[in-house]
Design an enzyme around this catalytic site. Structure first.
Site, PDB file in Angstrom:
ATOM      1  N   GLU A 143       1.309   0.806  -2.470  1.00 34.98           N
ATOM      2  CA  GLU A 143       1.723   0.635  -1.081  1.00 34.98           C
ATOM      3  C   GLU A 143       3.111   1.245  -0.916  1.00 34.98           C
ATOM      4  O   GLU A 143       3.992   1.038  -1.759  1.00 34.98           O
ATOM      5  CB  GLU A 143       1.774  -0.847  -0.682  1.00 34.98           C
ATOM      6  CG  GLU A 143       0.435  -1.561  -0.671  1.00 34.98           C
ATOM      7  CD  GLU A 143       0.547  -2.999  -0.155  1.00 34.98           C
ATOM      8  OE1 GLU A 143       1.570  -3.313   0.518  1.00 34.98           O
ATOM      9  OE2 GLU A 143      -0.356  -3.798  -0.441  1.00 34.98           O
ATOM     10  N   GLU A 179       0.022  -8.325  -5.223  1.00 31.63           N
ATOM     11  CA  GLU A 179       1.387  -8.834  -5.031  1.00 31.63           C
ATOM     12  C   GLU A 179       1.586 -10.282  -5.452  1.00 31.63           C
ATOM     13  O   GLU A 179       2.109 -11.091  -4.665  1.00 31.63           O
ATOM     14  CB  GLU A 179       1.832  -8.638  -3.582  1.00 31.63           C
ATOM     15  CG  GLU A 179       2.039  -7.196  -3.197  1.00 31.63           C
ATOM     16  CD  GLU A 179       2.667  -7.002  -1.819  1.00 31.63           C
ATOM     17  OE1 GLU A 179       2.754  -7.983  -1.049  1.00 31.63           O
ATOM     18  OE2 GLU A 179       3.056  -5.867  -1.519  1.00 31.63           O
TER      19      GLU A 179
END
Length: 415
Positions: A308, A207
């Protein structure tokens, strides 16, 4: 600490047989990943294990940085090691395999390898436990993605990077160079035959926040290309999508120059008030609408894996937005507005209504069916202390996640 120049030079000098891509590991179309994240274990997050943070008695401890900063070192290290040896065991990996899953994604922070930089981070026994986990995966027949989840300076300023606040990884070349070294250490270790090839891929960074600064995107893409060379064909390489559309990676690091590259896209619909205000059908439709893009990109560019996602439709899980920060759903998050009370929507699931569990089952099928139009998915996360809607294992117990992940009660959920 070695710098990128020396590491990249060493990779360039590797024998061709070692540096060549592992073409035999290239996944065939139709072979999808169905996995879970081992979240909150080797890198602690307050919302996954709130009891560990509450036990400090200090509201200023909101992440791993402050966990080491505001406690006696020995006390903090003992708490971390107790967590490392109690939260996960090989029994969890047996259960993951029995649930019909194929992979685990294991978040791991740089300070599990190196605490020489003078930060408050505590290494404890994280690296030893990572090696244990890869051995468990080998023994039960799971494949592993090792995910560098926290890097020097933080790549996003989220508590899941280790430090809440500023993200300076992009701004200092020394941070980038050190990260090359860490992924090289991981690649060297898990190339050892003792692990039986359990590690399939290494994710170069989790991320990275491309949206924070216009220079973050080019800095990260350069890191991806160099990081690929550091891996040197020993494993698949996972690059995160920088919170950008998958189409923004068209033509970047594609075959034949780059082989075995996965694009990791995270998909949540709970981190803004407009997303939370969606109806159930709008949640389903939002997920389903991505099928075409995921399929086309996976067939023509990179294999896209949703690394995710969650079934939650609220941000009510305690500390989800940060320790000491409220929820948008009930208006306790600064600048948000009230949608509903959190009482019926979070907790261990015993309080979930039949209609909510039915929504969760439909949402599971809508999302996983869509993500499998790409190369698959990793649920976030296998388990946590309090939030059943974020827990794959609790979902299995409560029946809103099927024992066979390919089973469908709503085969036409996406039309």
């Amino acid at each position: 600490m070695k710098h990128s120049i020396s590491i990249l030079a060493a990779i360039a000098a590797l024998p061709a047989a070692l540096a060549a891509p592992l073409t035999n590991s290239k996944r065939q179309l139709g072979s999808v990943i169905r996995g879970v994240n081992i979240g909150g274990w080797l890198l602690m997050e307050p919302w996954i294990t709130p009891s560990i943070f509450d036990a400090t008695g200090n509201d200023a401890i909101v992440d791993e940085w402050t966990f080491g900063q505001y406690q006696d070192h020995a006390t903090a290290e003992a708490a971390i090691n107790n967590h490392l040896y109690s939260f996960y065991s090989i029994g969890d990996f047996h259960a993951i395999k029995a649930a019909g899953l194929t992979h685990v994604r294991i978040p791991f922070p740089y300070w599990g390898l190196d605490t020489s930089d003078g930060t408050p981070y505590i290494g404890a026994d994280r690296y030893s436990r990572l090696k244990d986990a890869v051995g468990w995966a080998r023994d039960v027949g799971l494949k592993v993605w090792v995910d560098l989840h926290g890097v020097p300076g933080s790549q996003n300023g989220f508590d899941n990077s280790g430090r809440r606040g500023d993200a300076t990884w992009f701004q200092q070349q020394s941070n980038i160079e050190r990260s090359y070294n860490y992924i090289n250490i991981l690649a060297n270790e898990f190339s050892n035959p003792v692990y039986g090839g359990a590690v399939e891929s290494i994710e170069l960074v989790n991320e990275p926040a491309g949206f924070l600064n216009s220079q973050n995107d080019p800095v990260t893409r350069d890191y991806y290309q160099n990081g690929y060379n550091v891996i040197g064909g020993r494993f698949g390489v996972v690059i995160a999508d920088l919170f950008e559309p998958v189409s923004s990676f068209n033509g970047f690091m594609t075959a034949p120059q780059y082989e075995n590259v996965y694009l990791d896209a995270h998909r949540y619909q709970v981190f803004s008030s407009p997303e939370l205000a969606r109806s159930d059908q709008e949640h389903f439709q939002t997920a389903c609408s991505e099928a075409g893009d995921l399929a086309w990109h996976s067939n023509n560019q990179h294999w896209v894996v949703v690394g995710e996602f969650t079934l939650a439709k609220t941000d009510c899980a305690r500390y989800l937005n940060g320790r000491g920060i409220g929820a948008r759903w009930d208006g306790s998050y600064s600048g948000s507005y009230y949608i509903d009370s959190c009482n019926a929507w979070t907790g261990n699931g015993d309080n979930f209504s039949d209609s909510y569990k039915d929504f969760l089952r439909q949402y599971f099928e809508a999302q996983t069916s869509t993500w499998e139009q790409g190369r698959g998915w990793f649920y976030w996360t296998w388990k946590n202390e309090e939030a059943a809607d974020w827990s794959y294992s609790r979902g299995l117990q409560l029946g809103f996640i099927p024992q066979n992940p390919s089973e469908r009660q709503y085969p036409n959920i996406c039309g």
